[in-house]
Motif scaffolding. Structure first.
Motif, PDB file in Angstrom:
ATOM      1  N   ILE A 133      30.918 -43.809 -36.333  1.00 55.83           N
ATOM      2  CA  ILE A 133      32.030 -44.327 -35.674  1.00 55.83           C
ATOM      3  C   ILE A 133      33.149 -45.231 -36.881  1.00 55.83           C
ATOM      4  N   TRP A 134      34.048 -44.257 -37.068  1.00 53.71           N
ATOM      5  CA  TRP A 134      35.157 -44.313 -37.973  1.00 53.71           C
ATOM      6  C   TRP A 134      35.715 -45.581 -37.625  1.00 53.71           C
ATOM      7  N   THR A 135      36.425 -46.445 -39.191  1.00 48.20           N
ATOM      8  CA  THR A 135      37.502 -47.901 -38.702  1.00 48.20           C
ATOM      9  C   THR A 135      38.584 -47.717 -39.650  1.00 48.20           C
ATOM     10  N   LEU A 136      39.755 -47.376 -38.440  1.00 50.66           N
ATOM     11  CA  LEU A 136      40.965 -46.642 -38.790  1.00 50.66           C
ATOM     12  C   LEU A 136      42.062 -48.394 -39.067  1.00 50.66           C
ATOM     13  N   ARG A 137      43.056 -48.440 -39.917  1.00 47.95           N
ATOM     14  CA  ARG A 137      43.927 -49.196 -39.849  1.00 47.95           C
ATOM     15  C   ARG A 137      44.610 -49.219 -38.494  1.00 47.95           C
ATOM     16  N   ARG A 138      44.983 -49.640 -37.936  1.00 45.79           N
ATOM     17  CA  ARG A 138      45.797 -49.692 -37.044  1.00 45.79           C
ATOM     18  C   ARG A 138      47.374 -49.279 -36.625  1.00 45.79           C
ATOM     19  N   SER A 139      47.619 -49.875 -37.779  1.00 42.33           N
ATOM     20  CA  SER A 139      49.468 -49.624 -38.286  1.00 42.33           C
ATOM     21  C   SER A 139      49.438 -48.489 -38.182  1.00 42.33           C
ATOM     22  N   TYR A 154      42.513 -53.301 -36.034  1.00 42.15           N
ATOM     23  CA  TYR A 154      41.683 -51.881 -36.482  1.00 42.15           C
ATOM     24  C   TYR A 154      41.358 -51.627 -35.604  1.00 42.15           C
ATOM     25  N   LEU A 155      41.046 -50.230 -35.340  1.00 40.00           N
ATOM     26  CA  LEU A 155      41.365 -49.192 -35.212  1.00 40.00           C
ATOM     27  C   LEU A 155      39.065 -48.448 -34.959  1.00 40.00           C
ATOM     28  N   LEU A 156      38.775 -49.052 -33.905  1.00 40.73           N
ATOM     29  CA  LEU A 156      37.302 -48.464 -34.295  1.00 40.73           C
ATOM     30  C   LEU A 156      37.267 -46.670 -33.477  1.00 40.73           C
ATOM     31  N   VAL A 157      36.629 -45.694 -33.979  1.00 43.20           N
ATOM     32  CA  VAL A 157      36.856 -44.242 -33.449  1.00 43.20           C
ATOM     33  C   VAL A 157      35.887 -43.272 -32.846  1.00 43.20           C
ATOM     34  N   LEU A 162      50.894 -50.256 -26.931  1.00 45.47           N
ATOM     35  CA  LEU A 162      51.111 -49.230 -26.985  1.00 45.47           C
ATOM     36  C   LEU A 162      50.143 -48.793 -26.395  1.00 45.47           C
ATOM     37  N   VAL A 163      50.254 -47.666 -26.053  1.00 44.37           N
ATOM     38  CA  VAL A 163      49.020 -46.472 -24.962  1.00 44.37           C
ATOM     39  C   VAL A 163      48.020 -45.620 -26.348  1.00 44.37           C
ATOM     40  N   TYR A 164      47.025 -45.765 -26.820  1.00 38.27           N
ATOM     41  CA  TYR A 164      46.001 -44.593 -27.254  1.00 38.27           C
ATOM     42  C   TYR A 164      45.631 -43.236 -26.917  1.00 38.27           C
ATOM     43  N   VAL A 165      46.177 -42.393 -27.543  1.00 38.05           N
ATOM     44  CA  VAL A 165      45.300 -41.487 -26.131  1.00 38.05           C
ATOM     45  C   VAL A 165      44.392 -40.535 -27.370  1.00 38.05           C
ATOM     46  N   CYS A 166      43.005 -39.984 -26.763  1.00 38.86           N
ATOM     47  CA  CYS A 166      42.288 -39.510 -28.011  1.00 38.86           C
ATOM     48  C   CYS A 166      42.771 -37.942 -27.183  1.00 38.86           C
ATOM     49  N   THR A 191      36.483 -34.854 -33.284  1.00 38.55           N
ATOM     50  CA  THR A 191      36.665 -36.189 -33.842  1.00 38.55           C
ATOM     51  C   THR A 191      36.602 -37.371 -33.072  1.00 38.55           C
ATOM     52  N   VAL A 192      38.167 -37.971 -32.116  1.00 42.51           N
ATOM     53  CA  VAL A 192      38.671 -38.146 -31.351  1.00 42.51           C
ATOM     54  C   VAL A 192      38.209 -38.910 -29.909  1.00 42.51           C
ATOM     55  N   CYS A 193      36.939 -38.810 -29.874  1.00 46.45           N
ATOM     56  CA  CYS A 193      35.949 -39.280 -28.691  1.00 46.45           C
ATOM     57  C   CYS A 193      36.323 -40.224 -27.356  1.00 46.45           C
ATOM     58  N   ASP A 194      36.433 -41.185 -28.554  1.00 51.46           N
ATOM     59  CA  ASP A 194      36.645 -42.537 -27.661  1.00 51.46           C
ATOM     60  C   ASP A 194      36.757 -43.567 -29.040  1.00 51.46           C
ATOM     61  N   ILE A 195      38.012 -45.120 -28.346  1.00 47.77           N
ATOM     62  CA  ILE A 195      38.597 -45.730 -29.343  1.00 47.77           C
ATOM     63  C   ILE A 195      38.367 -47.096 -28.650  1.00 47.77           C
ATOM     64  N   ALA A 196      38.686 -47.579 -29.666  1.00 42.21           N
ATOM     65  CA  ALA A 196      37.951 -49.134 -29.137  1.00 42.21           C
ATOM     66  C   ALA A 196      39.100 -50.127 -30.641  1.00 42.21           C
ATOM     67  N   PHE A 197      39.600 -51.271 -29.809  1.00 45.88           N
ATOM     68  CA  PHE A 197      40.449 -51.774 -30.357  1.00 45.88           C
ATOM     69  C   PHE A 197      38.915 -53.577 -31.542  1.00 45.88           C
ATOM     70  N   SER A 198      40.011 -53.662 -32.742  1.00 46.38           N
ATOM     71  CA  SER A 198      39.504 -54.726 -32.712  1.00 46.38           C
ATOM     72  C   SER A 198      39.230 -56.028 -32.464  1.00 46.38           C
ATOM     73  N   HIS A 199      38.323 -57.135 -32.955  1.00 46.62           N
ATOM     74  CA  HIS A 199      38.677 -57.888 -31.547  1.00 46.62           C
ATOM     75  C   HIS A 199      39.711 -59.448 -32.297  1.00 46.62           C
ATOM     76  N   ASP A 200      39.949 -59.049 -33.346  1.00 48.28           N
ATOM     77  CA  ASP A 200      41.000 -59.801 -34.223  1.00 48.28           C
ATOM     78  C   ASP A 200      42.779 -60.239 -32.963  1.00 48.28           C
ATOM     79  N   ALA A 201      42.962 -61.065 -34.047  1.00 50.64           N
ATOM     80  CA  ALA A 201      44.224 -60.816 -32.420  1.00 50.64           C
ATOM     81  C   ALA A 201      45.579 -60.479 -32.862  1.00 50.64           C
ATOM     82  N   GLY A 202      45.767 -60.085 -33.698  1.00 43.40           N
ATOM     83  CA  GLY A 202      46.268 -58.536 -33.583  1.00 43.40           C
ATOM     84  C   GLY A 202      46.183 -57.356 -33.712  1.00 43.40           C
TER      85      GLY A 202
END
Length: 350
Positions: A321-327, A310-313, A261-265, A296-307
């Motif tokens: 830096i906000w932590t969001l549940r990616r789903s 989380y999104l770090l925004v 999936l493509v996540y766009v800021c 508020t949405v300047c950049d995104i990183a994905f957490s390093h767990d297999a799935g």
């Protein structure tokens, strides 16, 4: 049943229901606090730079397949008091001189390599913005200066390979596939050999090129619509105006998750929009949508767990830096604060 007793039973029942709902909510919050990733600042990273160098504004950071950290910094942002030892400075001070724009570090913070800046055969951006290192080690660089309408490709030791676009003072034109619009971010889909560009500070689109030939492949705007450069006016906060059906400038990042999936800021609209790789809109998350520009949405990183649960925004306005549940985009927590101490941010960017 007497009315008084019945009313008391109803009140007791409602009280019990509210207690149960509150307990469930507290349990969910506690679960989120336990399960979300936590980070701690390393105040000694990176190590002191050699040659009396100083770093300016950070225009981008990325991590390559060797876990090396690449920093794209802006020598042009150094102030006169910061580069008092530069030969051009009248200060004749002990410190400092501008570091090269591209810096490569290992995980311990040791500087491994440095290069970049204007040269023959290519158009270095007037303001550096966005860096990505592909699996082959090639380094891709963008820029968001007034005439930055290009993306450059180099080897990892700074030899020029190819370029998309060229400098221009022309207006926004998201219909033009040969010229970019002050591009903000870059990412390679290695399996498909495709370059995704968040374009940008002038145009309002995500645009995709073949990463080998640099041929144009596709593009899209907000909600998967055809890009539209019309000025929507200032952002007024969610609920105070109709939801903007296009990206608002700048389109600040485009990152691809492991599940394709493509996540766009969409920075100034305070939202993350999620698409298929073909540009089909799937969903969106708003992040503190009462915040006004720059957003508020300047950049995104994905957490390093297999799935990548989380999104770090990175939030450019609130400097957290906000932590969001990616789903589903549920907000789980935040870290940082506006300031200049270790672990604090000011104008957090990429």
């Amino acid at each position: 049943m007497p009315k008084l007793i019945r009313d008391e039973l109803i009140r007791a029942a409602w009280f019990t229901i509210m207690i149960c709902l509150y307990a469930a909510a507290v349990s969910q919050i506690a679960l989120a606090q336990v399960s979300q990733p936590h980070y701690r600042v390393d105040p000694f990273w990176p190590k002191e730079l050699p040659r009396n160098w100083i770093v300016g504004q950070i225009g981008g950071m990325t991590v390559d397949s060797n876990d090396h950290i690449w920093v794209l910094q802006r020598p042009g942002s150094d102030t006169p008091d910061e580069i008092g030892a530069d030969p051009s400075s009248p200060r004749k001070a002990m410190c400092c001189v501008p570091a090269p724009p591209v810096l490569e570090f290992d995980k311990e913070g040791n500087l491994l390599n440095s290069w970049g800046g204007p040269g023959n055969g290519y158009d270095w951006p007037d303001v550096e913005h966005g860096i990505f290192v592909d699996r082959a080690g090639n380094v891709w660089i963008g820029g968001n200066g007034p005439t930055s309408r290009q993306v450059l490709k180099f080897t990892n030791d700074g030899k020029f390979i190819k370029q998309i676009g060229h400098p221009s003072k022309g207006p926004a034109n998201s219909a033009d596939t040969t010229l970019l619009g002050r591009p903000a971010g870059l990412e390679i889909d290695e399996g498909a050999h495709e370059l995704y560009i968040s374009d940008g500070y002038l145009n309002k689109r995500v645009i995709v090129f073949d990463s080998d030939t640099l041929a144009f492949k596709r593009m899209w705007g907000g909600y998967g619509n055809a890009p539209n450069d019309a000025d929507p006016g200032p952002y007024k906060g969610r609920g105070n105006a109709p939801i903007n059906q296009q990206f608002r400038s700048p389109v600040h990042c485009a990152h691809i998750s492991k599940d394709g999936l493509v996540y766009v800021c969409d920075r100034s609209n305070d939202r993350v929009q999620v698409f298929t790789k073909q540009g089909k809109f799937l969903k969106e998350f708003f992040v503190r949508p009462e915040t006004l520009e720059p957003g508020t949405v300047c950049d995104i990183a994905f957490s390093h767990d297999a799935g990548q649960e989380y999104l770090l925004v990175a939030d450019d306005t609130n400097n957290v830096i906000w932590t969001l549940r990616r789903s589903d985009g549920t907000l789980l927590g935040m870290m940082g604060h506006d300031g200049r101490n270790a672990g604090q941010f000011h104008a957090i960017h990429q």
